[in-house]
Design a protein around this motif. Structure first.
Motif, PDB file in Angstrom:
ATOM      1  N   THR A  74      34.388  13.853  83.092  1.00  0.00           N
ATOM      2  CA  THR A  74      35.087  14.000  81.924  1.00  0.00           C
ATOM      3  C   THR A  74      34.327  14.223  80.882  1.00  0.00           C
ATOM      4  OG1 THR A  74      36.514  12.232  83.041  1.00  0.00           O
ATOM      5  CG2 THR A  74      36.843  12.716  80.646  1.00  0.00           C
ATOM      6  N   GLN A  77      33.296  17.899  80.811  1.00  0.00           N
ATOM      7  CA  GLN A  77      34.542  18.684  80.602  1.00  0.00           C
ATOM      8  C   GLN A  77      34.544  18.504  79.041  1.00  0.00           C
ATOM      9  OE1 GLN A  77      38.170  17.398  81.589  1.00  0.00           O
ATOM     10  NE2 GLN A  77      39.187  19.447  81.968  1.00  0.00           N
ATOM     11  N   GLN A 102      44.570  18.644  78.156  1.00  0.00           N
ATOM     12  CA  GLN A 102      45.776  18.005  79.181  1.00  0.00           C
ATOM     13  C   GLN A 102      45.065  17.466  80.377  1.00  0.00           C
ATOM     14  OE1 GLN A 102      48.534  21.519  79.901  1.00  0.00           O
ATOM     15  NE2 GLN A 102      49.156  21.443  78.030  1.00  0.00           N
ATOM     16  N   GLN A 103      44.160  18.061  81.085  1.00  0.00           N
ATOM     17  CA  GLN A 103      43.496  17.333  82.186  1.00  0.00           C
ATOM     18  C   GLN A 103      42.558  16.329  81.960  1.00  0.00           C
ATOM     19  OE1 GLN A 103      41.261  20.973  83.355  1.00  0.00           O
ATOM     20  NE2 GLN A 103      42.393  20.822  85.474  1.00  0.00           N
ATOM     21  N   ALA A 106      44.592  13.531  81.603  1.00  0.00           N
ATOM     22  CA  ALA A 106      45.297  12.894  82.742  1.00  0.00           C
ATOM     23  C   ALA A 106      44.035  12.121  83.465  1.00  0.00           C
ATOM     24  CB  ALA A 106      45.765  14.047  83.757  1.00  0.00           C
ATOM     25  N   VAL A 107      42.916  12.603  83.424  1.00  0.00           N
ATOM     26  CA  VAL A 107      41.729  11.861  84.015  1.00  0.00           C
ATOM     27  C   VAL A 107      41.399  10.608  83.225  1.00  0.00           C
ATOM     28  CG1 VAL A 107      39.176  12.169  84.378  1.00  0.00           C
ATOM     29  CG2 VAL A 107      40.663  14.001  84.871  1.00  0.00           C
TER      30      VAL A 107
END
Length: 211
Positions: A74, A77, A102-103, A106-107
């Motif tokens: 994360t 990212q 968005q990812q 979620a993570v």
């Protein structure tokens, strides 16, 4: 008044930067909290090894590794998104940035769920029916979420911990990645992968008996 409203309107790029900053702040909060949890998980692994329970010790280290991997991925990212959001051609990458955010959300939710509280970590050391059910749940969850590299690093940490406990500070087996040549590395990884498959098969066959 119309001009004043327009001047205070937040652009898509401003919002993306704000969202990214919020995610980074949340991630840093988790990084501070997870240190306490992962330290305890390692201590639990040490306690299980002292009792000769290598399988349970490995589970504690696998959960620790999975949590650390989630945070690292994360963080990487978000660093990439930071570059994209400050790009002068933001309009061209806006879709990718929004998808990445968005990812990230979620993570972060998954990290929060995985961390839980210290009481859940203690269940890794428990021997009650509730604790064993929790340990089985964690084992099944991790089965398809960790890479082979992560699993190998867990094996290395388990061996190092076992060596530390036994009081043997010298390497007793050629498992250090630096000391192994490529052929030996491949063979070691293959043996570990085969052993993990056998362990998973044994766990699956034992599930009806636990029910």
């Amino acid at each position: 008044m119309g001009n004043s409203s327009s001047a205070h309107k937040i652009s898509a790029q401003d919002k993306a930067i704000l969202d990214m900053k919020n995610q980074r702040d949340k991630l840093h909060q988790y990084q501070k909290r997870i240190t306490v949890i992962t330290d305890r998980e390692k201590e639990i692994a040490r306690e299980w090894l002292k009792k000769g329970e290598e399988k349970k010790a490995k589970l504690a280290l696998r959960r620790k590794k999975y949590q650390e991997s989630l945070l690292a991925k994360t963080d990487a990212q978000l660093a990439q998104l930071e570059v994209l959001t400050t790009d002068i051609e933001f309009a061209l990458v806006q879709k990718d940035v929004l998808f990445g955010l968005q990812q990230g959300t979620a993570v972060l939710k998954e990290i929060h769920k995985e961390m839980g509280g210290i009481e859940n970590v203690e269940k890794l050391l428990g021997e009650s029916a509730e604790a064993q059910a929790y340990q089985q749940e964690i084992s099944e969850m991790l089965a398809n979420r960790m890479s082979n590299q992560d699993e190998d690093e867990v094996e290395d940490e388990l061996e190092a911990l076992a060596s530390e406990i036994s009081g043997d500070k010298l390497p007793t087996a050629p498992t250090n990645k630096i000391e192994l040549d490529e052929e030996a590395k491949v063979q070691l990884q293959r043996e570990r992968a085969q052993r993990r498959e056998r362990e998973r098969a044994e766990e699956q066959s034992a599930q009806p008996m636990l029910a």
